[in-house]
Scaffold this active site. Structure first.
Site, PDB file in Angstrom:
ATOM      1  N   HIS A  52      -5.152   4.477 -12.318  1.00  0.00           N
ATOM      2  CA  HIS A  52      -5.037   5.926 -12.231  1.00  0.00           C
ATOM      3  C   HIS A  52      -4.147   6.451 -13.357  1.00  0.00           C
ATOM      4  O   HIS A  52      -3.515   5.685 -14.077  1.00  0.00           O
ATOM      5  CB  HIS A  52      -4.466   6.353 -10.877  1.00  0.00           C
ATOM      6  N   ASP A 103      -1.425  10.466  -5.606  1.00  0.00           N
ATOM      7  CA  ASP A 103      -1.605   9.158  -4.969  1.00  0.00           C
ATOM      8  C   ASP A 103      -0.617   8.862  -3.849  1.00  0.00           C
ATOM      9  O   ASP A 103      -0.574   7.736  -3.358  1.00  0.00           O
ATOM     10  CB  ASP A 103      -1.507   8.054  -6.025  1.00  0.00           C
ATOM     11  N   SER A 156     -12.747   6.902  -8.712  1.00  0.00           N
ATOM     12  CA  SER A 156     -11.681   7.900  -8.655  1.00  0.00           C
ATOM     13  C   SER A 156     -11.275   8.425 -10.029  1.00  0.00           C
ATOM     14  O   SER A 156     -10.536   9.384 -10.119  1.00  0.00           O
ATOM     15  CB  SER A 156     -10.464   7.323  -7.939  1.00  0.00           C
TER      16      SER A 156
END
Lengths: 167, 180
Positions: free
Chosen positions: B96, B123, B57
Site C-alpha cells: 500500500h 489502513d 486494493s
C-alpha cells in the site's frame, strides 16, 4: 540435439529475453522526457481548528488546488498518482507529512485540473503543536509506468501558517 | 563367468554415469536459481526482492498478478512511497501507499500510516486492534519497479497446488530423462 523440446525451449527463452529487453527499453525512454509541471494551491478557509479529546490538534481547511501535469505523460505512462501534503516540523518531530488530498490521473487529457475541496484526510498532529505553525504545501506525483521504473517528484509551496488560536 | 560380470559392469557404469550427469544438471539449475535469488537479496537489502500483487486494493495502478521490485535502502520512507509491510501475527504482506509520516529523532519514534489507492479508508482497519501506526520494523521494502502480469503463474500455483506438483514433477521427469 534438434528434438521438438529443445527447439520449443530455445524459442521460448529467446522470446522472453526479447520481451524483457523491450520492457527495459520502454522504461529507459522515460528518462528522455524532461517535464515542466506547474501547481498552485490556495487555502481558502480554516473551517475549524480544535484540540481533540485525546489531546491532539486537528484542523479542517478548504483548498483550491490547480495544476498542469500534462508534460509528465509519455507513451509508457499508465497513470499519475498525485497528492497534496502538508509538511511541517515540530520540536519533537523534525518531519511531519500529512496527505490532505489525492487523486489518480488516468490520461493526459485529465492532467490539467482545478479542484475545490476540503481536506480528504484528517489533518491531525501528534501532539498540540499546530497553533501558529508554519507549514509547506507540497504537490507530489508518482508516475506509474506501463512497465519499468516508477518515477516521483514534487513542487514545494512554502509560506503557509495556521491560526494562533483554536476556532 | 568372466564375460557376464564384465557386461554387467559396463551396463552399470553407463547408467551410473548418465544418472550422475542428470543429477548434477538438476543441481546446477536449482543452485543457480538460489544464487540469483540470494544475490538479489544482497543487492536490494530486502528479504523478498520481488513480490506478486495479490489484491486489487491498489488498482488501477497495480492489478492482481503484477510483479513489483522492492528495495530497502537507507533513504527514509516518505509519504507517497509504495511500501510492502507485514502486520504482526499475519503471514501475508500488504502493498500500500504511505499517506502520513511523523518522523522523530530515531526509528523508534517514527510513524507511518498507509492506504490502498483503491480503498475508501486508510489502513487502520487492517492493522491490529489498537494499532494506529506502522513503524520501520513492519516494513519489508519499497516498490521501485513494475512488471505487469508476470506473477500470474505464482498466483495460479499457490491457489491450485495440484498444478504446482504436476508441473514440478513433469519438469523433473523431463530433466532426468532428457539426453544431451
Amino acid at each position: 540435439m534438434h528434438s521438438f523440446g529443445y527447439r520449443a525451449n530455445a524459442l521460448l527463452t529467446f522470446s522472453l529475453t526479447i520481451l524483457a529487453l523491450m520492457c527495459a527499453i520502454a522504461s529507459l525512454t522515460d528518462s528522455f522526457n524532461s517535464p515542466s509541471p506547474s501547481a498552485q494551491v490556495q487555502v481558502l478557509n480554516i473551517n475549524w481548528f480544535q484540540k481533540q479529546p485525546n489531546g491532539n490538534d486537528e484542523v479542517s481547511m478548504t483548498l483550491n488546488i490547480s495544476g498542469d501535469l500534462q508534460s509528465l505523460f509519455t507513451w509508457n505512462t499508465k497513470q499519475v498518482f498525485v497528492f497534496l501534503a502538508a509538511e511541517y516540523e515540530t520540536r519533537k518531530k523534525p518531519l511531519n507529512q500529512i496527505s490532505l488530498w489525492d487523486g489518480i490521473i488516468p490520461s493526459k487529457e485529465h492532467a490539467k485540473f482545478l479542484i475545490h475541496t476540503s481536506n480528504k484526510y484528517r489533518f491531525i498532529d501528534q501532539g498540540t503543536n499546530l497553533r501558529g505553525r508554519e507549514f509547506n504545501l507540497t504537490l507530489h506525483w508518482h508516475v506509474m509506468p506501463k512497465t519499468g521504473k516508477m518515477l516521483a517528484d514534487k513542487i514545494v509551496m512554502p509560506g503557509y501558517r495556521l491560526p494562533k488560536e483554536y476556532r | 563367468m568372466g564375460w557376464v560380470s564384465d557386461t554387467v559392469d559396463s551396463i552399470k557404469s553407463i547408467k551410473l554415469r548418465e544418472a550422475l550427469h542428470q543429477v548434477i544438471t538438476l543441481g546446477m539449475i536449482v543452485t543457480s536459481a538460489l544464487i540469483i535469488w540470494k544475490g538479489l537479496m544482497c543487492i536490494t537489502g530486502t528479504e523478498s526482492p520481488v513480490v506478486v500483487v495479490l489484491s486489487g486494493s491498489m488498482e488501477p495502478g497495480f492489478q492482481r498478478g503484477d510483479i513489483l521490485f522492492l528495495t530497502m535502502s537507507k533513504d527514509p520512507i516518505r509519504s507517497g512511497d509504495i511500501v510492502v509491510f507485514n502486520i504482526d501475527g499475519r503471514d501475508i504482506p500488504i502493498v500500500h501507499r504511505v499517506i502520513k509520516v511523523h518522523e522523530g529523532q530515531d526509528t523508534e519514534d517514527t510513524y507511518y500510516l498507509t492506504k490502498g489507492d483503491n480503498n475508501p479508508t486508510d489502513d487502520r482497519v487492517l492493522y491490529n486492534y489498537n494499532q494506529d501506526w506502522l513503524q520501520k520494523k513492519h516494513i519489508m521494502g519499497r516498490a521501485v519497479g513494475f512488471l505487469p502480469y508476470a506473477g500470474w503463474a505464482t498466483i495460479i500455483m499457490s491457489e491450485k497446488p495440484i498444478i504446482k506438483y504436476v508441473l514440478v514433477g513433469a519438469l523433473g521427469l523431463l530433466v532426468l530423462t532428457s539426453k544431451e
